[in-house]
Scaffold this active site. Sequence first.
Site, PDB file in Angstrom:
ATOM      1  N   THR A 199       5.106   6.312  -4.978  1.00 17.71           N
ATOM      2  CA  THR A 199       4.386   5.063  -5.255  1.00 17.71           C
ATOM      3  C   THR A 199       4.741   4.515  -6.632  1.00 17.71           C
ATOM      4  O   THR A 199       5.156   5.255  -7.526  1.00 17.71           O
ATOM      5  CB  THR A 199       2.855   5.252  -5.145  1.00 17.71           C
ATOM      6  OG1 THR A 199       2.216   3.990  -5.351  1.00 17.71           O
ATOM      7  CG2 THR A 199       2.313   6.249  -6.152  1.00 17.71           C
ATOM      8  N   HIS A 204      -5.716   3.905  -4.358  1.00 15.09           N
ATOM      9  CA  HIS A 204      -7.135   3.713  -4.065  1.00 15.09           C
ATOM     10  C   HIS A 204      -7.514   4.570  -2.855  1.00 15.09           C
ATOM     11  O   HIS A 204      -6.738   5.414  -2.429  1.00 15.09           O
ATOM     12  CB  HIS A 204      -7.415   2.229  -3.823  1.00 15.09           C
ATOM     13  CG  HIS A 204      -6.979   1.370  -4.982  1.00 15.09           C
ATOM     14  ND1 HIS A 204      -7.661   1.338  -6.174  1.00 15.09           N
ATOM     15  CD2 HIS A 204      -5.901   0.554  -5.149  1.00 15.09           C
ATOM     16  CE1 HIS A 204      -7.035   0.530  -7.015  1.00 15.09           C
ATOM     17  NE2 HIS A 204      -5.967   0.048  -6.417  1.00 15.09           N
ATOM     18  N   HIS A 207      -5.001   4.910   0.035  1.00 12.47           N
ATOM     19  CA  HIS A 207      -3.849   5.794  -0.202  1.00 12.47           C
ATOM     20  C   HIS A 207      -4.251   7.256  -0.062  1.00 12.47           C
ATOM     21  O   HIS A 207      -3.494   8.080   0.452  1.00 12.47           O
ATOM     22  CB  HIS A 207      -3.273   5.550  -1.595  1.00 12.47           C
ATOM     23  CG  HIS A 207      -2.866   4.134  -1.831  1.00 12.47           C
ATOM     24  ND1 HIS A 207      -3.698   3.233  -2.448  1.00 12.47           N
ATOM     25  CD2 HIS A 207      -1.745   3.461  -1.501  1.00 12.47           C
ATOM     26  CE1 HIS A 207      -3.094   2.061  -2.511  1.00 12.47           C
ATOM     27  NE2 HIS A 207      -1.912   2.162  -1.929  1.00 12.47           N
ATOM     28  N   ARG A 293       5.235   0.987   5.390  1.00 12.82           N
ATOM     29  CA  ARG A 293       5.674  -0.372   5.698  1.00 12.82           C
ATOM     30  C   ARG A 293       6.299  -0.972   4.432  1.00 12.82           C
ATOM     31  O   ARG A 293       5.791  -0.780   3.337  1.00 12.82           O
ATOM     32  CB  ARG A 293       4.417  -1.163   6.086  1.00 12.82           C
ATOM     33  CG  ARG A 293       4.680  -2.494   6.679  1.00 12.82           C
ATOM     34  CD  ARG A 293       3.352  -3.158   7.024  1.00 12.82           C
ATOM     35  NE  ARG A 293       3.580  -4.455   7.633  1.00 12.82           N
ATOM     36  CZ  ARG A 293       3.867  -5.542   6.937  1.00 12.82           C
ATOM     37  NH1 ARG A 293       3.930  -5.496   5.624  1.00 12.82           N
ATOM     38  NH2 ARG A 293       4.084  -6.687   7.563  1.00 12.82           N
TER      39      ARG A 293
END
Length: 574
Positions: A199, A204, A207, A293
Site C-alpha cells: 500500500t 482504514h 483494509h 483493483r
Amino acid sequence: MANTPHGGVLKDLYLRDAEKHDTLLAESEQLPSLELDDRQLCDLELILNGGFSPLEGFLNQKDYEGVVGDMRLADGLLWSIPINLDVSQEQITEIGLKAGARIALRDPRDDQALAILTVDDVYRPDKAKEAINVYGADDDAHPAVKYLHTIAKEFYVGGKLEAIQPPSHYDYVSNRFTPSELRAHFKKLQWTRVVAFQTRNPMHRAHRELTVRAARARKAHLLIHPVVGLTKPGDIDHYTRVRVYKALMPKYPNGMAELSLLPLAMRMGGPREAIWHALIRKNHGVTHFIVGRDHAGPGKNSQGVDFYGPYDAQDAVEKYKDEIGIEIVPFQMVAYCPDTDEYMPADEVPAGVNTLNISGTELRRRLKQGLSIPEWFSYPEVVKVLRQAYPPRATQGFTIFLTGLHASGKNSVARALQVSLNQQSTRSVSLLLGETIRAELSSELGYTKRERDINVQRIGYVAGELTKAGAACIAAPIAPYEAARQGAKAAIEKYGGFYLVHVATSLEECESRDREGVYKRARAGEIKGFTGIDDPYETPSKADLTVDISKQSVSQIVHEIVLMLEQDGYLGSA
Ligand SMILES: Nc1ncnc2c1ncn2[C@@H]1O[C@H](COP(=O)(O)OS(=O)(=O)O)[C@@H](OP(=O)(O)O)[C@H]1O
C-alpha cells in the site's frame, strides 16, 4: 519455509561483500564519485539488499532492451520494470564513465560511499519506446513517463555493484527489514505461509477487513508491507502513513500480522508494476501477494481516460503466475453495509443492498474542515493520527502579506492586526515589518530591483516556515514587484493560508502622511530610487483585499481582515 527468491538465490550483496568491506571502502575514497538522486538511492538499496534479486546492479543495454521489449532479462528471466542509473553527458565526461571504469556511488544526504559500480556499458535509451512498452503510453500525465522525460538524464549506465554499506535511515528504523532480515524473522515466528499487502495510502477498517479475509482464505499470516520510498506525487507523506499503520496494527489479532517498510520508488506502472511488486515480495520470503483493483494505477491520461483497466494488473499477474512463483490473491475492495453493520467483498454484496464508502478526496475534505469521520470507516486511533497531520484550518498557520507604498498605513494595520489576533487566537503571532526585516535579515541589501527581490524572497521563506509551524504571520514590506510577491505566495501557501492585502493608499496621501519627510528628501533627490517617486510600484493584479487608509480607519481594515480569515475557517474554534 520462506519462498525461494526470484532466480533461485537471494542476491544480498551486503552479505556477499561483507568480507571485502574495508578494502572496498578504502578503494571508494580513491575513485571518482557519482552522487545518486532520490530514486536511484531507493533502487540501489533494493539491489544491494536483494529485494531486486536476481539483479546485481543497474541494467546494461542488453538486459534493458529485453526488459523493455518483452519483460525479460538477457538470460530469459522475467523482470518487468527497467532499473537504470541515468546520467548526463556532463557526468559521463566529468566522472569518466566508460566500460571497465569503477565508480563510487554516494548517498546525496551524507556523502557516504554505498557501493562501487563497475561500468559495463553507457547507452542512450529510446525513452519513447520505454514509455510505450513499460507504461502503456508516451504521455506525460503518467508520473513515470513525466519522470522519464523531465528528470531522468539522457544516458543509462549499466554495471554490477559491490556493496559497501546500506543508506542510513533515521525514521522507523525498527520497522525496516531487508529480505534477509524478514526471512530470518519469519523463521523465528515459524511463519510458513505469509500473505503480503502492498500500500501507499493510509489504512482504514476496509483494509484491515480485506487483509484478514485474504489471510483467512489462504490460512496464512499477514505482512503489511507499505512503500516508504517514492510514491505518487501528492500522496500522504510516509511519516503520517507509518504512524497510521502503527495505530492499526493492534487491531489485528495478536500474532497474526507484522509491519515492514519497503524503501521502493514506485513507478505507478499498473500491470507491469504488479508483477514487479510480486517479485519483490517473493524476494522478501513471502508466499502470497494481494493484488487488488487498479493495483499501482496512475489515474487518467491526458485525454481523461484511465491508463489501465481496473483488472489489467490482476490479469497480468495471472498470466505470468508460474514464473512469478508467488501465489496471487486477487481481491475486490470490501464495502461497508450499514444495514447489517458489516464489511463484505464488493462482488458479494447482494443486489439492492445499500453500501457506504468515503473516498480519499472526501476524507481529505473532512480532515481539512475538521468534520466528523465515522467509526464504521476508520478507527479513532487512526483518525487521531490523520487529524494531527492534517489539522483543521482553525489550527493551521497563515500569513497576511500587506503590500503598499511607504507611509501607506500598512505598518499601522500590521501592528493593530497583531494585537487583534493576539486577543482571539491561541497561535503565536509574528510581525515582519519592512524596517525590522531590513535591520535583522537584510541589512546588507540596498534598494535595486534585485536586492528588493531578494528581500521579499527572504520574507517569503521566513513567513513560510512560521506558517508551517502553525503561527499567524503578518508581513508588511513595500514589495513593489508582482513576480516577487508571487514567489513569496508560492513559498507560503504550500504550508497554510496566504492572503495578499494591498494597502492602496494613493501616493499623494502617503506623501501628506509622511511625518519623517522621507518623500520630501526623495523628491529633492537626496534619496535615489525611492518607490513611488523614481522607482516603480506594480499594483497587485489579484489582491485578496484592497484597502485605503484615507478612506477607512485602521480598526475597520483590521476587522475586514478578521472577517476574511473567519470566513475561511482560520479563526473558528479547533
Ligand atoms: N529607495 C527606497 N525605496 C523604498 N523604501 C526605502 C528606500 N530607501 C529606504 N527605504 C525605507 O525602507 C523601508 C523598508 O523597505 P522594504 O524592505 O519594505 O522595501 S522592499 O520591499 O524591499 O522594496 C521602507 O519603510 P516602510 O515602508 O515604512 O517599511 C522605506 O522607508
